[in-house]
Design a protein around this motif. Structure first.
Motif, PDB file in Angstrom:
ATOM      1  N   TYR A 157       0.849  -1.187   0.000  1.00  0.00           N
ATOM      2  CA  TYR A 157       0.000   0.000   0.000  1.00  0.00           C
ATOM      3  C   TYR A 157       0.888   1.241   0.000  1.00  0.00           C
ATOM      4  O   TYR A 157       1.976   1.215   0.588  1.00  0.00           O
TER       5      TYR A 157
ATOM      6  N   GLN B  96       3.458   2.511   2.847  1.00  0.00           N
ATOM      7  CA  GLN B  96       3.755   1.423   3.782  1.00  0.00           C
ATOM      8  C   GLN B  96       5.123   0.826   3.468  1.00  0.00           C
ATOM      9  O   GLN B  96       5.467   0.642   2.298  1.00  0.00           O
TER      10      GLN B  96
ATOM     11  N   ALA C 174       1.876  -5.757   1.930  1.00  0.00           N
ATOM     12  CA  ALA C 174       0.740  -6.440   2.544  1.00  0.00           C
ATOM     13  C   ALA C 174       0.683  -7.885   2.057  1.00  0.00           C
ATOM     14  O   ALA C 174       0.229  -8.782   2.776  1.00  0.00           O
TER      15      ALA C 174
ATOM     16  N   ARG D 274      -3.639 -14.485  10.887  1.00  0.00           N
ATOM     17  CA  ARG D 274      -3.849 -13.541  11.969  1.00  0.00           C
ATOM     18  C   ARG D 274      -4.169 -12.163  11.421  1.00  0.00           C
ATOM     19  O   ARG D 274      -4.036 -11.925  10.221  1.00  0.00           O
ATOM     20  N   SER D 275      -4.538 -11.249  12.296  1.00  0.00           N
ATOM     21  CA  SER D 275      -4.846  -9.891  11.873  1.00  0.00           C
ATOM     22  C   SER D 275      -3.631  -9.275  11.178  1.00  0.00           C
ATOM     23  O   SER D 275      -2.513  -9.392  11.655  1.00  0.00           O
ATOM     24  N   GLY D 276      -3.861  -8.660  10.032  1.00  0.00           N
ATOM     25  CA  GLY D 276      -2.782  -8.016   9.289  1.00  0.00           C
ATOM     26  C   GLY D 276      -2.011  -8.961   8.384  1.00  0.00           C
ATOM     27  O   GLY D 276      -1.028  -8.565   7.767  1.00  0.00           O
TER      28      GLY D 276
ATOM     29  N   GLY E 172      -2.837 -10.124   5.600  1.00  0.00           N
ATOM     30  CA  GLY E 172      -2.988  -9.800   4.173  1.00  0.00           C
ATOM     31  C   GLY E 172      -4.206 -10.437   3.547  1.00  0.00           C
ATOM     32  O   GLY E 172      -4.373 -10.399   2.324  1.00  0.00           O
ATOM     33  N   LYS E 173      -5.097 -10.972   4.376  1.00  0.00           N
ATOM     34  CA  LYS E 173      -6.274 -11.680   3.851  1.00  0.00           C
ATOM     35  C   LYS E 173      -7.203 -10.743   3.082  1.00  0.00           C
ATOM     36  O   LYS E 173      -7.628 -11.051   1.972  1.00  0.00           O
ATOM     37  N   SER E 174      -7.490  -9.601   3.686  1.00  0.00           N
ATOM     38  CA  SER E 174      -8.407  -8.675   3.006  1.00  0.00           C
ATOM     39  C   SER E 174      -7.760  -8.118   1.745  1.00  0.00           C
ATOM     40  O   SER E 174      -8.440  -7.863   0.752  1.00  0.00           O
ATOM     41  N   THR E 175      -6.453  -7.931   1.796  1.00  0.00           N
ATOM     42  CA  THR E 175      -5.740  -7.448   0.611  1.00  0.00           C
ATOM     43  C   THR E 175      -5.929  -8.436  -0.537  1.00  0.00           C
ATOM     44  O   THR E 175      -6.178  -8.039  -1.678  1.00  0.00           O
TER      45      THR E 175
ATOM     46  N   GLU F  83     -14.527 -12.257   6.234  1.00  0.00           N
ATOM     47  CA  GLU F  83     -14.982 -12.232   7.633  1.00  0.00           C
ATOM     48  C   GLU F  83     -16.499 -12.071   7.708  1.00  0.00           C
ATOM     49  O   GLU F  83     -17.010 -11.314   8.529  1.00  0.00           O
TER      50      GLU F  83
HETATM   51  N1  LIG Z   1      -5.603   0.913   2.780  1.00  0.00           N
HETATM   52  C1  LIG Z   1      -4.453   0.562   3.375  1.00  0.00           C
HETATM   53  N2  LIG Z   1      -3.423   1.452   3.429  1.00  0.00           N
HETATM   54  C2  LIG Z   1      -2.263   1.113   4.013  1.00  0.00           C
HETATM   55  N3  LIG Z   1      -2.011  -0.078   4.583  1.00  0.00           N
HETATM   56  C3  LIG Z   1      -2.992  -0.992   4.561  1.00  0.00           C
HETATM   57  C4  LIG Z   1      -4.258  -0.719   3.962  1.00  0.00           C
HETATM   58  N4  LIG Z   1      -5.028  -1.820   4.099  1.00  0.00           N
HETATM   59  C5  LIG Z   1      -4.268  -2.732   4.747  1.00  0.00           C
HETATM   60  N5  LIG Z   1      -3.049  -2.246   5.024  1.00  0.00           N
HETATM   61  C6  LIG Z   1      -1.963  -2.967   5.689  1.00  0.00           C
HETATM   62  O1  LIG Z   1      -1.688  -4.138   4.951  1.00  0.00           O
HETATM   63  C7  LIG Z   1      -1.487  -5.237   5.809  1.00  0.00           C
HETATM   64  C8  LIG Z   1      -2.471  -6.341   5.490  1.00  0.00           C
HETATM   65  O2  LIG Z   1      -3.786  -5.859   5.758  1.00  0.00           O
HETATM   66  P1  LIG Z   1      -5.085  -6.718   5.505  1.00  0.00           P
HETATM   67  O3  LIG Z   1      -6.235  -5.812   5.735  1.00  0.00           O
HETATM   68  O4  LIG Z   1      -4.984  -7.380   4.193  1.00  0.00           O
HETATM   69  O5  LIG Z   1      -4.976  -7.784   6.669  1.00  0.00           O
HETATM   70  P2  LIG Z   1      -6.043  -8.857   7.163  1.00  0.00           P
HETATM   71  O6  LIG Z   1      -5.357 -10.159   7.125  1.00  0.00           O
HETATM   72  O7  LIG Z   1      -7.293  -8.726   6.411  1.00  0.00           O
HETATM   73  O8  LIG Z   1      -6.248  -8.442   8.668  1.00  0.00           O
HETATM   74  P3  LIG Z   1      -7.583  -8.513   9.576  1.00  0.00           P
HETATM   75  O9  LIG Z   1      -7.730  -9.921  10.031  1.00  0.00           O
HETATM   76  O10 LIG Z   1      -7.263  -7.607  10.711  1.00  0.00           O
HETATM   77  O11 LIG Z   1      -8.721  -8.045   8.735  1.00  0.00           O
HETATM   78  C9  LIG Z   1      -1.614  -4.711   7.225  1.00  0.00           C
HETATM   79  O12 LIG Z   1      -0.330  -4.486   7.715  1.00  0.00           O
HETATM   80  C10 LIG Z   1      -2.371  -3.423   7.072  1.00  0.00           C
HETATM   81  O13 LIG Z   1      -1.974  -2.501   8.047  1.00  0.00           O
END
Ligand SMILES: Nc1ncnc2c1ncn2[C@@H]1O[C@H](COP(=O)(O)OP(=O)(O)OP(=O)(O)O)[C@@H](O)[C@H]1O
Ligand SMILES: [Mg+2]
Lengths: 333, 218
Positions: free
Chosen positions: A33, A36, A40, A59-61, A63-66, A186
């Motif tokens: 991103y 950053q 991600a 775990r949280s962060g 990269g799943k949502s990415t 989620e």
């Molecule tokens: N829009 C954004 N801008 C900058 N960094 C981002 C953005 N979205 C996510 N990140 C960063 O990218 C990394 C992966 O984020 P992501 O949302 O994909 O994680 P996740 O696995 O879905 O976490 P969660 O379980 O908390 O939803 C994290 O370090 C997050 O801080």
């Protein structure tokens, strides 16, 4: 484990892809991103078989949502390739991308329904964007609302629905354009356990009936167990392991997977010298029960799901090693 | 003065107020809405993010909002003459009222649209919606209650501003209060005018609140 662990040849017959082209293919995908330091997703290589229900856990962060945002066209990879049904998502014209997006359903944790539209209005929106005439889109939306069990709620506004009902509207909306790919990020995390189970059941049923590829993102192992055929474990933007759910949960190869399994550990008072073991059983037959009794094991928690019976045992430490001899796989000690 | 004399004056002044305020409100709403939408879209992270355009629009809005209306009234005289062919009277007053209201509306619209949850916009984007579709089918309808509220606030403000329009012969209720109540010590007229203004503002606010709450399904 190899990077491409979800290869079509390892699929059980029920999930055999109808085509050799995987639903999704990540090849060395990287996404950072803006602003950053850490990517991600880094060098992610993963195949999601067509017609599978693939869980993405981490775990949280992690990269799943990415990953979901890349598939749904909200982001594009910085490097590497993402093939959706064989097509390079990074090379699509904006028209082709929109076309692609209209055939990908997305279900959100917080539903993201339009508050000023009724349930019906929410489900018709994707069709409205495609210019489908009112009568046809409303007929289709009513049909879908009935399928998700909300036939009588078409005129309600989101504020008049429970969380589970809102998510059902979200699912109906995601299916409005008859997608081949359904992504759920989620989708049950904001719901209580019973409601979650209902939503997962609905997703599973819809995936089967419509021959969809379903990608379920979660941080909860229960969700993976209950609803997926395949699973990929992400950590810090990387794939740590992937495979068929049953095999991978039976023999977790990575500490992250074990930690995620352990997160589900029940609260239990152990007697001195006792240890807690987690085993995945095909079933709880009388033979198994007898064998466990022979080891002096107590069943602390047992959960039936499509992959078998998840069982937590409290047993004397000296006997713990014998579980393997009974052909019981201990998971996440 | 007797009531028989005050009534026609009040009635005439009320009509003049409407003649100034309503056209100004409608034009300002259209233009202010457009400007507000642009402000929202060009924000950092917005659908048409553009720092330069956003800064410029933001500056224009701020300048427009910080100029006292009475000064705007005078500054705009040449422009008003260009548009209406005259610089005095109710019609002429519409121009400065409109110009004053546009940045005001733009700021309120920007705020109203900002209140639409990002997740909803993201959902629409993921459906393949174009920016125009997102504005028309998501942003504006989802912000409707707040937009109605902002229209109400603008109307009330314009009623207030229109009182100053007397300075350029615009007439209206404010002008009546000043001419009779202040300059000729006709306290009855002053009080009657203030009551009508109060009722007008109250009525507009009440209608606005009612319409906004009716439109809101949250
Ligand atoms: N829009 C954004 N801008 C900058 N960094 C981002 C953005 N979205 C996510 N990140 C960063 O990218 C990394 C992966 O984020 P992501 O949302 O994909 O994680 P996740 O696995 O879905 O976490 P969660 O379980 O908390 O939803 C994290 O370090 C997050 O801080
Ligand atoms: Mg996430």
């Amino acid at each position: 484990m190899s990077d491409i662990a979800l290869s079509p040849s390892t699929l059980p017959p029920s999930a055999l892809p109808t085509s050799a082209v995987p639903a999704l293919q990540f090849i060395d995908v990287r996404k950072t991103y803006p602003g950053q330091a850490q990517p991600a997703l880094r060098d992610l290589t993963l195949i999601v078989p067509r017609g599978s229900r693939t869980g993405i856990i981490g775990r949280s962060g992690a990269g799943k949502s990415t990953l979901v945002r890349l598939i749904s066209g909200l982001e594009t990879p910085d490097a590497g390739q993402l093939l959706i049904a064989g097509q390079d998502a990074g090379q699509l014209s904006s028209k082709a991308r929109r076309e692609r997006q209209s055939h990908t359903g997305l279900v959100f944790q917080h539903f993201n329904l339009l508050a000023q539209r009724t349930a019906l209005g929410n489900v018709t929106l994707p069709l409205e964007l495609l210019g489908v005439p009112r009568e046809r889109r409303e007929a289709r939306a009513r049909e879908l609302l009935a399928q998700v069990g909300l036939g009588d709620f078409a005129g309600r506004y989101p504020a008049q629905l429970s969380g589970g009902q809102k998510q059902r509207v979200g699912i109906a909306r995601a299916l409005a354009t008859d997608p081949d790919l359904l992504l759920a990020d989620e989708a049950t995390s904001a719901l209580d356990p019973e409601t979650s189970a209902g939503i997962l059941e609905l997703l599973t049923q819809l995936q089967r009936e419509r021959d969809l590829t379903l990608v379920i993102v979660t941080h909860q192992m229960e969700v993976v167990r209950a609803a997926t055929t395949h699973v990929a474990v992400l950590d810090a933007g990387q794939l740590v392991e992937s495979g068929e759910t049953r095999a991978l949960l039976g023999h977790p190869g990575h500490e992250v997977t074990r930690a995620l399994l352990d997160a589900h550990r029940p609260e239990v008072q152990l007697a001195p010298g006792e240890v807690l073991r987690h085993v995945n059983l095909k079933d709880l037959s009388s033979q198994t029960l007898a064998a466990l009794a022979g080891l002096g094991a107590r069943i602390v928690l047992a959960e039936a799901h499509p992959q078998g019976v998840d069982t937590w045992l409290a047993l004397p430490e000296a006997q713990a090693g014998l579980l393997a001899a009974l052909n019981l796989q201990a998971v996440g000690a | 003065m007797s009531w028989a004399e005050i009534w026609p004056l009040l009635w005439q002044a009320t009509l003049e107020t409407f003649q100034m305020v309503l056209p100004a409100a409608l034009i300002a709403e259209v233009l202010g809405l457009a400007l507000g939408v642009l402000l929202t879209l060009t924000r950092p992270g917005g659908l048409l993010a553009n720092r330069l355009v956003n800064r410029v629009l933001d500056a224009i809005v701020n300048i427009g909002r910080s100029l006292p209306f009475i000064i705007l009234l005078v500054l705009l005289i040449p422009f008003t003459r260009l548009i209406t062919g005259t610089s005095i009277g109710s019609t002429a007053a519409i121009v400065p009222l409109t110009i004053a209201a546009i940045p005001f509306v733009a700021r309120l619209v920007d705020g109203a649209l900002y209140g639409v949850p990002g997740g909803v916009i993201e959902a629409a984007r993921a459906m393949g919606a174009s920016t125009g579709q997102i504005v028309h089918k998501v942003l504006l309808p989802e912000a409707r209650p707040a937009l109605i509220q902002s229209f109400t606030v603008m109307l009330v403000n314009l009623i207030g501003y229109s009182a100053m329009a007397g300075a350029i012969g615009g007439g209206g209720l404010g002008d009546l209060a000043i001419r009779y109540g202040y300059q000729r010590f006709e306290t009855d007229v002053m009080i009657a005018t203030v009551i009508v203004l109060l009722l007008l503002v109250q009525g507009v606010q009440w209608l606005g609140d009612w319409a906004a709450s009716r439109a809101d399904h949250r």
